[in-house]
Design an enzyme around this catalytic site. Structure first.
Site: not given
Ligand code: NAP
Length: 281
Positions: A52, A96, A119
């Site tokens: 990422k 995460q 997200d």
């Protein structure tokens, strides 16, 4: 059969984002910023976070990774998120997952400002998506829908079967397909006759986690099949779709690897750029 090349389409998306970020920089004298928080030492998470960061930097996003040990106190994490919520250089915040067990995942997701929720997991974004309003959309289903649109310009009236009902994949995918006026059947582990359901589909989205579950004789001739699965097996990484068999009947199919996977990070970058734009409106 069209092989849907996720690697190529993700690269094109990243190139497009790179150009957009240059434009945004000259318009606002600022660039999108993405902060990823990693708690603990989970090996796959460490790889995802590294990728990422790499791709974010490559397209010109101001990328930052905050790493904490696995024994981090929940309050420290929540306070950091609140600080990032108030930092105008940060347009996207991603924590995460999975988190260590002592940290309440729901509390963490709900603490992130929904306008910076790249997200798409915050309840406000989930609600907005299911109400058909503008929202951040989880990266993997967003990637699936971009791949789908490359081969099916008009989804209206198509019968889509989604296999799997996770909050991460199946449910948001279903909402996106509904928004495109598909007729959607959502299936799961208690579905009685998955093969019959699949045979009715113009579009199959398989997000299950069972290697090669979807067989060639489950697929209607010409159907579009999007394989979200990433399964490590003795013969290597395979999807939820039996690729060889299905490629003989499908009209279009994503490979694994090289299909949905590369789109997920590209869509995270897209969400970061979109959050930056919305925060400035
Ligand atoms: P998940 O949370 O484990 O959900 C799996 C879903 O599949 C559940 O809804 C489950 O039903 C359903 N299911 C299980 N067995 C089934 C069966 N025999 N028939 C029909 N449905 C069944 O998984 P996920 O997080 O959505 O991930 C799914 C797959 O996608 C995994 O292989 C994962 O590695 C992969 N993935 C890929 C990406 C990417 O970037 N390409 C990103 C995320 C995930 P119940 O609800 O009834 O249990």
């Amino acid at each position: 059969m069209i092989l849907i090349d996720g690697k190529k389409i993700a690269l094109e998306l990243r190139e497009e984002l790179k150009r957009k970020i240059v434009e945004l920089k000259s318009k606002y004298n600022a660039i999108p910023g993405l902060t990823v928080i990693l708690v603990g030492e989970d090996p796959p998470s460490k790889i995802y976070v590294k990728n990422k960061e790499k791709f974010a930097k490559e397209v010109g996003i101001n990328s930052e990774v905050i790493r904490y040990p696995a024994n981090l106190e929940e309050k420290v994490l929540l306070d950091k998120i609140k600080e990032l919520n108030n930092n105008e250089k940060v347009s996207g915040i991603l924590v995460q997952l999975p988190l260590p067990k002592h940290i309440d995942k729901r509390k963490v997701i709900e603490t992130i400002d929904y306008k910076k929720d790249v997200d798409g997991f915050h309840p406000t974004n989930v609600g907005n998506l299911s109400s058909g309003y503008d929202s951040s959309i989880p990266c993997t289903p967003l990637g699936c829908s971009l791949l789908l649109k490359k081969v099916e310009k008009n989804l209206s009236g198509k019968h889509a079967v989604v296999i799997g009902r996770s909050n991460l994949n199946g449910k948001p995918m279903t909402q996106m397909l509904l928004k495109e006026n598909c007729t959607v059947t959502i299936t799961h582990s208690k579905t009685e006759d998955l093969k019959t359901e699949c045979l009715r589909a113009d579009i199959i989205i398989a997000a299950v986690g069972i290697p090669e579950l979807v067989k060639g004789d489950w697929v209607k001739k010409g159907a579009v099949v999007i394989d979200v699965g990433i399964n490590k097996t003795e013969k290597g990484v395979v999807g939820d779709v039996a690729f060889e068999e299905v490629s003989k009947v499908a009209g279009a199919l994503t490979p694994v690897p090289g299909g949905v996977g590369p789109m997920t990070i590209a869509c995270l970058l897209k969400n970061t750029v979109d959050c930056f734009k919305k925060l400035r409106k």
